[in-house]
Write a protein that holds these residues in place. Structure first.
Motif, PDB file in Angstrom:
ATOM      1  N   LEU A 194       1.374   4.258  -8.114  1.00 28.94           N
ATOM      2  CA  LEU A 194       0.803   5.565  -7.802  1.00 28.94           C
ATOM      3  C   LEU A 194      -0.599   5.448  -7.217  1.00 28.94           C
ATOM      4  CD1 LEU A 194       1.669   8.272 -10.430  1.00 28.94           C
ATOM      5  CD2 LEU A 194       1.779   8.387  -7.937  1.00 28.94           C
ATOM      6  N   SER A 195      -1.289   4.363  -7.546  1.00 30.91           N
ATOM      7  CA  SER A 195      -2.622   4.217  -6.970  1.00 30.91           C
ATOM      8  C   SER A 195      -2.554   3.436  -5.660  1.00 30.91           C
ATOM      9  CB  SER A 195      -3.553   3.521  -7.968  1.00 30.91           C
ATOM     10  OG  SER A 195      -3.034   2.257  -8.302  1.00 30.91           O
ATOM     11  N   GLY A 196      -1.347   3.340  -5.103  1.00 31.27           N
ATOM     12  CA  GLY A 196      -1.209   2.702  -3.800  1.00 31.27           C
ATOM     13  C   GLY A 196      -1.311   1.197  -3.847  1.00 31.27           C
ATOM     14  N   GLN A 197      -1.280   0.641  -5.048  1.00 30.25           N
ATOM     15  CA  GLN A 197      -1.420  -0.807  -5.175  1.00 30.25           C
ATOM     16  C   GLN A 197      -0.085  -1.491  -4.964  1.00 30.25           C
ATOM     17  OE1 GLN A 197      -4.177  -2.329  -5.494  1.00 30.25           O
ATOM     18  NE2 GLN A 197      -5.575  -0.737  -6.181  1.00 30.25           N
ATOM     19  N   ASP A 198      -0.147  -2.699  -4.451  1.00 33.93           N
ATOM     20  CA  ASP A 198       1.045  -3.502  -4.321  1.00 33.93           C
ATOM     21  C   ASP A 198       0.746  -4.879  -4.888  1.00 33.93           C
ATOM     22  OD1 ASP A 198       3.193  -4.990  -3.636  1.00 33.93           O
ATOM     23  OD2 ASP A 198       3.311  -4.287  -1.559  1.00 33.93           O
ATOM     24  N   LEU A 201       0.699  -8.002  -2.720  1.00 35.81           N
ATOM     25  CA  LEU A 201      -0.479  -8.260  -1.891  1.00 35.81           C
ATOM     26  C   LEU A 201      -1.572  -8.939  -2.689  1.00 35.81           C
ATOM     27  CD1 LEU A 201      -0.612  -4.986   0.180  1.00 35.81           C
ATOM     28  CD2 LEU A 201      -0.136  -7.293   0.985  1.00 35.81           C
ATOM     29  N   PHE A 256      -9.891  -3.270  -7.006  1.00 34.49           N
ATOM     30  CA  PHE A 256      -9.426  -1.894  -7.104  1.00 34.49           C
ATOM     31  C   PHE A 256      -8.389  -1.684  -8.200  1.00 34.49           C
ATOM     32  CE2 PHE A 256     -10.609  -2.173  -2.489  1.00 34.49           C
ATOM     33  CZ  PHE A 256     -11.813  -1.506  -2.642  1.00 34.49           C
TER      34      PHE A 256
ATOM     35  N   LEU B  81       1.219   5.964  -1.135  1.00 36.24           N
ATOM     36  CA  LEU B  81       0.382   5.355  -0.113  1.00 36.24           C
ATOM     37  C   LEU B  81      -0.978   4.989  -0.674  1.00 36.24           C
ATOM     38  CD1 LEU B  81       0.895   7.495   3.119  1.00 36.24           C
ATOM     39  CD2 LEU B  81       1.635   5.156   2.668  1.00 36.24           C
ATOM     40  N   PRO B  82      -1.472   3.831  -0.332  1.00 41.17           N
ATOM     41  CA  PRO B  82      -2.841   3.505  -0.750  1.00 41.17           C
ATOM     42  C   PRO B  82      -3.857   4.379  -0.010  1.00 41.17           C
ATOM     43  CG  PRO B  82      -1.924   1.740   0.621  1.00 41.17           C
ATOM     44  CD  PRO B  82      -0.815   2.733   0.393  1.00 41.17           C
ATOM     45  N   LEU B  84      -7.868   4.741   0.641  1.00 41.25           N
ATOM     46  CA  LEU B  84      -9.217   4.205   0.477  1.00 41.25           C
ATOM     47  C   LEU B  84     -10.203   5.296   0.855  1.00 41.25           C
ATOM     48  CD1 LEU B  84      -9.147   0.587   1.972  1.00 41.25           C
ATOM     49  CD2 LEU B  84      -9.488   1.256  -0.413  1.00 41.25           C
ATOM     50  N   ARG B  99     -11.153   8.443  -8.452  1.00 38.74           N
ATOM     51  CA  ARG B  99     -10.205   7.532  -9.072  1.00 38.74           C
ATOM     52  C   ARG B  99      -9.133   8.314  -9.839  1.00 38.74           C
ATOM     53  NH1 ARG B  99      -9.954   3.640 -13.262  1.00 38.74           N
ATOM     54  NH2 ARG B  99     -11.303   4.946 -14.521  1.00 38.74           N
ATOM     55  N   GLY B 102      -6.617   9.817  -7.688  1.00 33.00           N
ATOM     56  CA  GLY B 102      -5.612   8.880  -7.179  1.00 33.00           C
ATOM     57  C   GLY B 102      -6.090   7.992  -6.056  1.00 33.00           C
ATOM     58  N   SER B 104      -7.318   4.771  -4.273  1.00 31.48           N
ATOM     59  CA  SER B 104      -7.053   3.370  -4.619  1.00 31.48           C
ATOM     60  C   SER B 104      -8.334   2.550  -4.615  1.00 31.48           C
ATOM     61  CB  SER B 104      -6.073   2.753  -3.632  1.00 31.48           C
ATOM     62  OG  SER B 104      -4.940   3.571  -3.495  1.00 31.48           O
ATOM     63  N   GLY B 105      -9.278   2.948  -3.755  1.00 27.58           N
ATOM     64  CA  GLY B 105     -10.503   2.167  -3.679  1.00 27.58           C
ATOM     65  C   GLY B 105     -11.622   2.991  -3.067  1.00 27.58           C
ATOM     66  N   TRP B 106     -12.817   2.502  -3.206  1.00 26.28           N
ATOM     67  CA  TRP B 106     -13.989   3.290  -2.810  1.00 26.28           C
ATOM     68  C   TRP B 106     -14.950   2.392  -2.056  1.00 26.28           C
ATOM     69  CZ3 TRP B 106     -14.156   8.431  -4.562  1.00 26.28           C
ATOM     70  CH2 TRP B 106     -15.317   9.138  -4.223  1.00 26.28           C
ATOM     71  N   PHE B 123      -4.286  -3.932   0.494  1.00 28.23           N
ATOM     72  CA  PHE B 123      -3.243  -2.912   0.391  1.00 28.23           C
ATOM     73  C   PHE B 123      -2.188  -3.001   1.489  1.00 28.23           C
ATOM     74  CE2 PHE B 123      -6.946  -1.247  -1.761  1.00 28.23           C
ATOM     75  CZ  PHE B 123      -6.403  -0.802  -2.954  1.00 28.23           C
TER      76      PHE B 123
END
Lengths: 734, 127
Positions: A194-198, A201, A256, B81-82, B84, B99, B102, B104-106, B123
Motif C-alpha cells: 500500500l505504500s508503493g513499496q516493492d 527492488l 522509505f 503506486l509508489p 514520492l 506518511r 500513504g 512512500s517517500g519524502w 521503487f
C-alpha cells in the motif's frame, strides 16, 4: 602434509615458473618490441598467475595480476605500444608480484594497502596515458552502470587453452580488507504494498551494493493458498551481505520502509572469517534452521524428542526441504573448515621437540654453572648475571611454547551446554545452564582427554540430579533446574566444576545399594565423604531406570580413571535435596611442571609445586605419635598425617633420611605432610613419562633430567595420597 | 515496456528541471500542474489501459494539494503506486501527515538529481 599445503607448494613452484617465463618474455620484448609470441607468453603467464593466486586465497596478488592483465590486453590488441619504459615498468611488476607471493607465503599481508593502492594507480595512469578515450575498441567500453553486478564475481578462470576473452572493464578493484558483513533482518508488514513499496527492488538494490552471502526467506506467515491475499505481504527475510558500504549506506536502501516496517541491520563482521559465518559451525543444526526461519522452534522440539537425526526428521516430515537442509549443513561444514583454517595446525610432536630443546638449553646452562663452580673460579658477578638472564629467557621461552598448546574451555563448555539441554529435553526436564570461566585455558591434550568423561558427568547431573519439574515444585524449588559449569585456576591446577541444584546424592541409598551389589561387605561402612569412591566402583549405579544416555553404571569409574590418568583428581560435594558439585582438578599442561626439588635418603625427588601448601622445619615437639609408626603434625590448625618420603619408596634400609623438613601437601582432596631431608630451589621441568616397563610405579609420575645430568623422579601426589587414604573404608583424615 | 513517471508541480521550472533529469535517466514523463490535473491524467491513462510506474508530487499546490491528492489516489485502484513527495516542506508534522496518507517517500527541495534518481530507483525497476 595436508592437501592445502600441497596445493600451496604447487602454487609457489608454479608462480616461480610463471614469473620466470614472464621475465624472459619481457627481456626478449625489450630487444624486439612487437606483438607476437612474446606478448602472448607474457599475457598467459600473468593470466595463469591471476587464476592460481585467487584459487589459493592470495586475493591481493590476484587482483593486481588482474589489473596487469587488462594492461597487457591492450598491448596484445596493439592499442598500447611496447616501449622501453613499459617493459621496465612491467619488469618491476614481475618483481612486485614475486614479493607479494613471498610475503603471503610467510604469513604476512601480501602487500600493504597503501602500497597496492599506489601500484594500482600506476597501472591506471599507464592505461590513461596511452589510451585516448574513443580510440579504444568498441567492446572495451564499460558496461552500463545500471546493470547489476553479478554477485561473487570471482576473478577465477580455470587456466586452460586461451579462448577469445571479453576484456573486462578496468575498474578500481575493491580492497579485500574493507569488506564488512551485515546481517539484515527484513520483517515487512502485511500492508507493505500500500505504500508503493516493492521488496524485490529493495533486494535488488541491496544486491547491487553488496554480495548477498546468504538469503533466507521466512515463510512462516504465508497462509494457505486459498486464504492468500495477493495484495498482502507475507514474506520476511534474513540476509547476510558482504560489502564495502557502510551501515548508513545499507540503511539508506531501506530509507522509505524502515519507519513503518521492522528492519534490523547489524554489522556482524566479527562473526565472519573469510566470508563464512563461524558461528554456524558452533551451533546445532536445529538452531541454525530456526534462526534462518526455515523451521519453527516447535518443529525442532518435536524432532529432538524423536532422537533421530534432526535434519532427516525435518526433511521426512516436510518441515524443511532437503535442499535447504543440505545448504545449511554444507554451510556448517564450510564454517567449521574455515574456522580451522584461520588457526595454524601444528603437529604436537613439533612443539614437544621445541620443549625438549628448551629443556636441554636449561640443562646446559646449569651444567655450565656447575663446571665454573668446580673450577673454583669465583663466579664473576657479570658472568653470573648473564647466566641468570639466560635462565630467565629460557624459562619464558618454555612457557611461551607451552602456551601454544593452551585453549580456552569455551568450546567445550558450549558442547556440554548442548548436551545438558538435549538430555533434559528428552526427559521432559527443564534446566537453565550457567557458564562461568569460559576463558580459562587448558592444554589442548588435557581438554581432549577430559571431554568424554565430562560429557558423562553432565549427563549424570541432568539424569540423576535434576528432578522432573513437578517433583521440584512440590519440593518448593524452581521447576527449572540449574546446571552450572565453572572453570578457574587454583595454584598450578585448573579446577572444572559441574554443579546441579537437583536432589543430591542420597547417602543412605548409596550405602544400601553398595551392600546389595557387594561393593561393601556386610557390616562395612564408609563416611559420606567417600561416597564418590562407591559411585566410582565399577558396576555401581543408583539410577532407578537406566537411560539411553547416562549409561549403565560403567561411567563413573571410567571418568575417574581418565581424570587420574591425566594427573588430575575428582571430588564430589553433595547435599541431599540441594544438589551436587563435581570438581575436577586438572594440570594446566602436560608439558611443563613447576616442581620443588627435595632430597630424601640421598636421592632427589621432585614434588609438583601446585600441591605444595607450605614447608616447615621438622619439629618432633609439634608432632603426635600414635600406634607404631603413625604420626600427625599440626598444619594451619589441622592435624595432618605425616609420612617419610624415603620410607614411602622403601629407602629406609639405605640409611640417612633423618627427616629435617616437612613439606605440606594439599591436593584439594586431602592434606598430608611429607618428611624430607632437604628442600632446594623450585624450578620448571619437562616431565618425561617413564618407559613402559616402569609405568605404574605407585607414587611416581615420571622422571626428568637435572642440571647436573642426574635423573630425578617426579612424585605423583594423587598416587601418594592414595597410598595414604585409600582403599574404601580405610584410613581417612579426621 | 516504457516506464513513465507522473510529475505534479505547479512550478513550470520545477516540472521542466525534474523532467529533464528523469528523461536523462531513461524515464518518460507525464506532467500535471496540480492535484486535480493529476487525477484527470490518471483517469485518461486508465482508459488507455496504462499506468505510471511512480508518482512524484509537490505538496503546496493550488486547486488540490499534494496530501489530498495522495489520499484520493489511495482510494482508487492506483493505491499500490509508489508516491514520492518532492517539496520544500520539511516540517516533521507535515512529513508524518504525508506518511499516514500513504506517501512512500519524502524528498526536500532543492533536490539533487542523484538523490532523486536514487529514491526513484527504490521503487521503479529499470533494466
Amino acid at each position: 602434509m595436508n592437501e592445502m599445503d600441497e596445493t600451496l607448494q604447487i602454487f609457489f613452484q608454479e608462480t616461480e615458473d610463471l614469473l620466470k617465463a614472464a621475465e624472459e618474455a619481457l627481456l626478449r620484448l625489450e630487444g624486439d618490441p612487437k606483438t607476437g609470441p612474446h606478448v602472448e607468453e607474457l599475457f598467459r603467464s600473468i593470466h595463469t598467475l591471476k587464476s592460481g593466486s585467487a584459487m589459493v586465497g592470495f586475493t591481493t596478488t590476484s587482483e593486481y595480476a588482474h589489473a596487469l592483465e587488462n594492461l597487457l590486453e591492450r598491448v596484445r590488441g596493439g592499442t598500447l605500444p611496447i616501449s622501453k619504459p613499459l617493459v621496465s615498468y612491467l619488469l618491476e611488476d614481475v618483481d612486485f608480484l614475486r614479493q607479494m607471493v613471498e610475503n603471503g607465503a610467510e604469513g604476512r599481508p601480501e602487500a600493504e594497502p597503501g602500497v597496492i593502492k599506489n601500484k594500482k594507480a600506476q597501472v591506471n595512469r599507464f592505461l590513461g596515458m596511452d589510451a585516448i578515450p574513443g580510440a579504444e575498441p568498441e567492446e572495451e567500453r564499460p558496461r552500463p552502470a545500471q546493470e547489476p553486478k553479478p554477485p561473487a564475481a570471482a576473478p577465477v578462470a580455470a587456466p586452460g587453452p586461451e579462448k577469445t576473452r571479453e576484456p573486462e572493464p578496468l575498474r578500481a578493484e575493491p580492497e579485500k580488507d574493507d569488506s564488512r558483513f551485515f546481517e539484515i533482518t527484513l520483517r515487512f508488514k502485511n500492508d507493505l504494498f500500500l505504500s508503493g513499496q516493492d521488496p524485490i527492488l529493495l533486494l535488488l538494490a541491496l544486491s547491487e551494493m553488496a554480495e548477498l552471502v546468504d538469503v533466507a526467506p521466512d515463510l512462516s506467515r504465508l497462509p494457505r493458498y486459498d486464504e492468500l491475499d495477493p495484495f498482502s505481504m507475507y514474506l520476511s527475510w534474513r540476509i547476510v551481505a558482504k560489502t564495502q558500504a557502510t551501515l548508513e549506506e545499507i540503511g539508506d536502501i531501506f530509507l522509505f520502509v524502515k519507519d513503518d516496517n521492522p528492519i534490523e541491520i547489524e554489522e556482524v563482521s566479527r562473526r565472519f572469517k573469510d566470508g563464512v559465518d563461524v558461528e554456524v559451525g558452533e551451533q546445532p543444526i536445529g538452531e541454525v534452521l530456526v534462526s534462518r526461519g526455515a523451521v519453527s522452534r516447535e518443529d525442532l522440539g518435536g524432532a529432538l524428542r524423536e532422537q533421530k537425526k534432526i535434519g532427516q526428521i525435518l526433511v521426512e516430515s516436510g518441515k524443511v526441504e532437503e535442499a535447504v537442509l543440505d545448504e545449511v549443513v554444507s554451510q556448517q561444514n564450510e564454517s567449521r573448515v574455515t574456522y580451522r583454517k584461520t588457526s595454524l595446525r601444528v603437529d604436537v610432536e613439533k612443539i614437544e621437540h621445541l620443549m625438549n630443546l628448551a629443556e636441554e638449553i636449561g640443562i646446559g646452562l646449569s651444567r655450565t654453572r656447575n663446571v665454573l663452580e668446580r673450577m673454583e673460579m669465583a663466579l664473576d658477578h657479570e658472568l653470573s648475571i648473564e647466566l641468570e638472564n639466560l635462565h630467565k629467557v629460557n624459562r619464558e621461552f618454555q612457557e611461551r611454547v607451552a602456551q601454544v598448546r593452551m585453549f580456552p574451555l569455551e568450546g567445550t563448555f558450549r558442547r556440554f551446554q548442548r548436551i545438558a539441554r538435549d538430555t533434559a529435553f528428552e526427559q521432559g526436564k527443564r534446566i537453565r545452564v550457567l557458564l562461568s570461566g569460559v576463558d580459562t585455558e587448558l592444554d589442548k591434550e588435557v581438554i581432549e582427554h577430559i571431554t568424554d568423561p565430562l560429557k558423562h558427568l553432565v549427563r549424570n547431573c541432568v539424569d540423576h540430579g535434576i528432578e522432573p519439574p513437578a517433583e521440584r515444585e512440590s519440593a518448593g524449588k524452581n521447576p527449572e533446574g540449574v546446571i552450572g559449569f565453572r572453570a578457574f585456576q587454583k595454584g598450578g591446577m585448573i579446577l572444572v566444576q559441574i554443579r546441579d541444584d537437583g536432589r543430591g546424592v542420597d547417602y543412605d541409598k548409596v550405602l544400601r545399594r553398595a551392600l546389595e551389589k557387594g561393593v561393601l561387605k556386610q557390616g562395612e561402612t564408609v563416611g559420606p565423604e567417600n561416597v564418590l569412591d562407591i559411585l566410582c566402583t565399577p558396576g555401581f549405579s543408583t539410577a532407578q531406570e537406566v537411560t539411553a544416555l547416562s549409561g549403565r553404571g560403567v561411567g563413573m569409574d571410567v571418568v575417574r580413571t581418565e581424570v587420574e590418568k591425566l594427573g588430575g583428581a575428582m571430588a564430589l560435594t553433595t547435599e541431599k535435596g540441594k544438589g551436587s558439585t563435581f570438581t575436577l582438578s586438572l594440570p594446566l599442561t602436560f608439558a611443563l611442571t613447576e616442581v620443588l626439588h627435595v632430597l630424601a635418603h640421598g636421592r632427589s625427588f621432585l614434588v609438583p609445586l601446585w600441591g605444595v601448601a607450605g614447608t616447615e622445619e621438622y619439629n618432633p615437639g609439634r608432632v603426635r605419635f600414635f600406634g607404631g609408626t603413625g604420626r600427625v603434625a599440626l598444619f594451619r590448625d589441622e592435624y595432618v598425617p605425616l609420612v617419610s618420603l624415603g620410607s614411602l619408596f622403601g629407602l629406609d634400609a639405605e640409611g640417612g633420611g633423618q627427616g629435617t623438613v616437612l613439606v605440606f601437601i594439599d591436593t584439594a582432596r586431602q592434606r598430608f605432610g611429607l618428611l624430607v631431608d632437604e628442600v632446594q630451589d623450585p624450578h620448571q621441568v619437562v616431565v618425561k613419562s617413564l618407559e613402559t616397563n616402569f609405568r605404574g610405579v605407585p607414587g611416581i609420575s615420571g622422571a626428568t633430567l637435572m642440571g647436573d645430568g642426574s635423573i630425578s623422579l617426579v612424585i605423583d601426589l594423587f598416587s601418594v595420597e592414595e597410598m595414604f587414604f585409600r582403599p574404601v573404608g580405610g584410613r581417612h583424615n579426621a | 515496456m516504457e516506464k513513465f513517471i507522473l510529475v505534479i508541480d505547479d512550478s513550470p521550472t520545477i516540472r521542466s528541471s525534474v523532467t529533464f533529469c528523469l528523461q536523462k535517466a531513461g524515464y518518460s514523463v507525464i506532467q500535471a500542474k496540480d492535484g486535480e490535473n493529476a487525477l484527470e491524467a490518471l483517469i485518461r491513462l486508465k482508459k488507455k489501459g496504462s499506468m505510471p510506474a511512480l508518482i512524484l508530487t509537490d505538496i503546496n499546490m493550488p486547486n488540490m494539494d499534494g496530501i489530498t491528492l495522495i489520499q484520493r489516489i489511495k482510494a482508487t485502484e492506483f493505491r499500490f503506486l509508489p508516491i514520492l513527495v518532492l517539496t520544500t516542506e520539511g516540517e516533521r508534522a507535515m512529513i508524518e501527515k504525508g506518511r499516514q496518507s500513504g506517501a512512500s517517500g519524502w524528498i526536500i527541495k532543492p533536490f539533487n538529481p542523484e538523490e532523486l534518481l536514487g529514491a526513484i530507483k527504490k521503487f521503479v525497476y529499470m533494466k
